[in-house]
Design a protein around this motif. Sequence first.
Motif, PDB file in Angstrom:
ATOM      1  N   ALA A 242       0.834  -1.208   0.000  1.00  0.00           N
ATOM      2  CA  ALA A 242       0.000   0.000   0.000  1.00  0.00           C
ATOM      3  C   ALA A 242       0.866   1.255   0.000  1.00  0.00           C
ATOM      4  O   ALA A 242       0.541   2.249  -0.669  1.00  0.00           O
ATOM      5  N   PHE A 243       1.980   1.215   0.720  1.00  0.00           N
ATOM      6  CA  PHE A 243       2.886   2.371   0.739  1.00  0.00           C
ATOM      7  C   PHE A 243       3.593   2.532  -0.599  1.00  0.00           C
ATOM      8  O   PHE A 243       3.631   3.626  -1.173  1.00  0.00           O
ATOM      9  N   VAL A 244       4.145   1.457  -1.107  1.00  0.00           N
ATOM     10  CA  VAL A 244       4.913   1.522  -2.357  1.00  0.00           C
ATOM     11  C   VAL A 244       4.045   2.018  -3.515  1.00  0.00           C
ATOM     12  O   VAL A 244       4.493   2.802  -4.361  1.00  0.00           O
ATOM     13  N   THR A 245       2.793   1.595  -3.558  1.00  0.00           N
ATOM     14  CA  THR A 245       1.898   1.973  -4.656  1.00  0.00           C
ATOM     15  C   THR A 245       1.211   3.316  -4.433  1.00  0.00           C
ATOM     16  O   THR A 245       0.425   3.762  -5.269  1.00  0.00           O
ATOM     17  N   GLY A 246       1.499   3.968  -3.304  1.00  0.00           N
ATOM     18  CA  GLY A 246       0.973   5.306  -3.069  1.00  0.00           C
ATOM     19  C   GLY A 246      -0.411   5.364  -2.471  1.00  0.00           C
ATOM     20  O   GLY A 246      -1.018   6.442  -2.409  1.00  0.00           O
ATOM     21  N   LYS A 247      -0.936   4.228  -2.003  1.00  0.00           N
ATOM     22  CA  LYS A 247      -2.259   4.254  -1.366  1.00  0.00           C
ATOM     23  C   LYS A 247      -2.188   4.895   0.018  1.00  0.00           C
ATOM     24  O   LYS A 247      -3.191   5.389   0.530  1.00  0.00           O
ATOM     25  N   VAL A 248      -1.010   4.850   0.628  1.00  0.00           N
ATOM     26  CA  VAL A 248      -0.769   5.584   1.871  1.00  0.00           C
ATOM     27  C   VAL A 248       0.514   6.383   1.703  1.00  0.00           C
ATOM     28  O   VAL A 248       1.361   6.070   0.853  1.00  0.00           O
ATOM     29  N   ASP A 249       0.658   7.421   2.529  1.00  0.00           N
ATOM     30  CA  ASP A 249       1.799   8.332   2.411  1.00  0.00           C
ATOM     31  C   ASP A 249       2.931   7.995   3.369  1.00  0.00           C
ATOM     32  O   ASP A 249       4.043   8.501   3.218  1.00  0.00           O
ATOM     33  N   MET A 250       2.638   7.142   4.358  1.00  0.00           N
ATOM     34  CA  MET A 250       3.606   6.909   5.429  1.00  0.00           C
ATOM     35  C   MET A 250       3.344   5.559   6.065  1.00  0.00           C
ATOM     36  O   MET A 250       2.203   5.100   6.151  1.00  0.00           O
ATOM     37  N   CYS A 273      13.337   6.924   4.293  1.00  0.00           N
ATOM     38  CA  CYS A 273      13.242   5.970   5.398  1.00  0.00           C
ATOM     39  C   CYS A 273      14.309   6.286   6.439  1.00  0.00           C
ATOM     40  O   CYS A 273      15.476   6.510   6.084  1.00  0.00           O
ATOM     41  N   GLU A 274      13.913   6.304   7.681  1.00  0.00           N
ATOM     42  CA  GLU A 274      14.856   6.532   8.772  1.00  0.00           C
ATOM     43  C   GLU A 274      14.801   5.349   9.733  1.00  0.00           C
ATOM     44  O   GLU A 274      13.750   5.047  10.293  1.00  0.00           O
ATOM     45  N   ALA A 502      12.384   1.200  11.460  1.00  0.00           N
ATOM     46  CA  ALA A 502      12.336   2.270  10.473  1.00  0.00           C
ATOM     47  C   ALA A 502      10.934   2.851  10.344  1.00  0.00           C
ATOM     48  O   ALA A 502       9.938   2.195  10.636  1.00  0.00           O
ATOM     49  N   THR A 503      10.892   4.088   9.894  1.00  0.00           N
ATOM     50  CA  THR A 503       9.672   4.756   9.462  1.00  0.00           C
ATOM     51  C   THR A 503       9.947   5.300   8.064  1.00  0.00           C
ATOM     52  O   THR A 503      11.013   5.879   7.828  1.00  0.00           O
ATOM     53  N   CYS A 504       9.016   5.098   7.153  1.00  0.00           N
ATOM     54  CA  CYS A 504       9.183   5.581   5.785  1.00  0.00           C
ATOM     55  C   CYS A 504       8.042   6.514   5.410  1.00  0.00           C
ATOM     56  O   CYS A 504       6.905   6.306   5.837  1.00  0.00           O
ATOM     57  N   TRP A 505       8.353   7.515   4.624  1.00  0.00           N
ATOM     58  CA  TRP A 505       7.311   8.404   4.120  1.00  0.00           C
ATOM     59  C   TRP A 505       7.687   8.875   2.716  1.00  0.00           C
ATOM     60  O   TRP A 505       8.857   8.829   2.308  1.00  0.00           O
ATOM     61  N   LYS A 506       6.693   9.322   1.991  1.00  0.00           N
ATOM     62  CA  LYS A 506       6.905   9.825   0.644  1.00  0.00           C
ATOM     63  C   LYS A 506       7.618  11.177   0.707  1.00  0.00           C
ATOM     64  O   LYS A 506       7.452  11.935   1.671  1.00  0.00           O
ATOM     65  N   PRO A 507       8.406  11.514  -0.320  1.00  0.00           N
ATOM     66  CA  PRO A 507       9.171  12.768  -0.277  1.00  0.00           C
ATOM     67  C   PRO A 507       8.306  14.023  -0.220  1.00  0.00           C
ATOM     68  O   PRO A 507       8.793  15.085   0.166  1.00  0.00           O
ATOM     69  N   TYR A 508       7.032  13.919  -0.581  1.00  0.00           N
ATOM     70  CA  TYR A 508       6.164  15.097  -0.521  1.00  0.00           C
ATOM     71  C   TYR A 508       5.602  15.347   0.883  1.00  0.00           C
ATOM     72  O   TYR A 508       4.930  16.338   1.119  1.00  0.00           O
ATOM     73  N   VAL A 509       5.862  14.417   1.825  1.00  0.00           N
ATOM     74  CA  VAL A 509       5.487  14.640   3.228  1.00  0.00           C
ATOM     75  C   VAL A 509       6.601  15.445   3.882  1.00  0.00           C
ATOM     76  O   VAL A 509       7.733  14.976   3.993  1.00  0.00           O
ATOM     77  N   LYS A 510       6.304  16.656   4.284  1.00  0.00           N
ATOM     78  CA  LYS A 510       7.332  17.586   4.749  1.00  0.00           C
ATOM     79  C   LYS A 510       7.291  17.803   6.261  1.00  0.00           C
ATOM     80  O   LYS A 510       6.225  17.779   6.880  1.00  0.00           O
ATOM     81  N   ASN A 511       8.483  18.030   6.813  1.00  0.00           N
ATOM     82  CA  ASN A 511       8.666  18.439   8.212  1.00  0.00           C
ATOM     83  C   ASN A 511       8.483  17.294   9.202  1.00  0.00           C
ATOM     84  O   ASN A 511       8.034  17.497  10.328  1.00  0.00           O
TER      85      ASN A 511
END
Length: 532
Positions: A242-250, A273-274, A502-511
């Motif tokens: 779901a994350f990889v395909t963009g259905k969720v942002d994080m 990813c951190e 780890a926590t991963c998020w899309k690059p458009y999720v800021k701050n």
Amino acid sequence: MRVRDIGAATLFGAALLAAASAATQTPKPGGILRIYHRETPGGISIHEEATFSTNVPSMPIFNNLVVYDQHKEQNSDATIVPELATSWSWSADKTALTFKLREGVKWHDGVAFTSKDVKCTWDMLRGVSEQKFRKNPRKDWYANVSDITVNGDYEVTFRLKRPQPSLLDMLASGYSPVYPCHVTPAQMRLHPIGTGPFKFVEMKQNENIKLAKNPDYWKKGLPYLDGIEFPIIPNRSTAVLAFVTGKVDMTFPTATTVALEKDIKAQDPKAICELKPTNVSTNLIVNRDSPPFNNADLRNAMALALDRAAFVKTLFEGQADIGGSLLPPPAGVWGLPPDQLKTLPGYGPDVKKSRDEARAIMKKLGYGPDKMLKIKVSTRNLGEYRDPAVILIDQLKDIYIDAELDVVETGVWFAKIARGDYTVGLNLTGNGIDDPDQAFYENYACGSERNYTHYCNKDLQKLFDQQSQETDLQKRKQLVWEIDKKIQEDVARPILLYSHMATCWKPYVKNMTIMVNSSYNGFRYEDVWLDK
């Protein structure tokens, strides 16, 4: 986090780039942040639950009196900032902590926030109010509070039986929101009312949790997001997809393993990813009141059977830390140093020698290859719990213990172990803050609701009080290490490891910022935005 060997010029250049980047990032209002959730939490009321699964969707609903700075990676006294309080001060004898409160704040239902709400919240936590929490896992945090007094609508004082500097740290935890005095605990379980940046909308079992922007938030201009949604996806492979395909942002915060992080980066190289240390220990819990586990020799044998390095290698590809009851350094401030840790039973490098000792103990107790001790190892129905439980079962076979896995749903897990309805379990314990008071009183104090093994050492508990009021950092550390070693020697709750997740998020999720020494001190997402 520690900076490695980088030249001053490089650091200066990096600082300039970071400043320039921040200056060009203008927050964009709007949008729904979607974060997959690993399960339906047992409840939505932070004060009545003992799991991060509740904190993640609930923390944006509330505010604390004070909170750890949401954008500092490592929590400390120096990172505590005001929230519903505007300032605080200690009395000269350090037995009274007074807060000046913010005026003009409203609860989500329009009622004004006042000092009465603070008193009501902590009277309920202390168990001295007419209204009661059904579950109260952090009651022992405030055992040293003798009274809470108000002075008008915007000043409140916590009065203590003795000095306790860590009180401020506990009030800054993500487990310490202020609740409204006019809303019952029963309603807070189903439809919580807060003062935070987001309002609770709904929680549908096994489907979704939804929050909406609080348009009247007291921090003007915040939040940027229109809302947050937490689609519930228990299967880890499905959640990653779901994350990889963009259905969720994080991804769900601090719940992605090293292997899953690699999988995500392979399929979505642009994902951020951190991987960070967490203040969450994987531990063995044994019901000391349940025969034959009321025999200290049997518990000692189990502790000697543990191969912690194997857990770290198998589950985390080496990305985890071995420690005692407190988060080990450098991520943690109070954990036992490695040279002291390796002297404790079951922590030494010679696993074969330890297991030989364990088998000798088991034979004296009447067990052997032809007479195995049959048990169930209970654990929560999450991959983070099941995976280490399987390894534990395999290791216990080496000392004549034949165990089978008993998987328990989250909704009943914490209540089950709190009432002692288990014999042996594999648990994950998240410490609300990196401070000895929280860890000792909550997990090891006689009678604590979160003391799942029913360990009780009244002489040691006197040392809990002694270290608690010690203001000299080094003296307190020496006392804390003495206590921690005794806890491990007593096999109170053998700690297997502290995970790196780890926590991963899309690059458009800021701050976004992920903290390293407490999973429970963020995040409100009030100043996060989507730059799509």
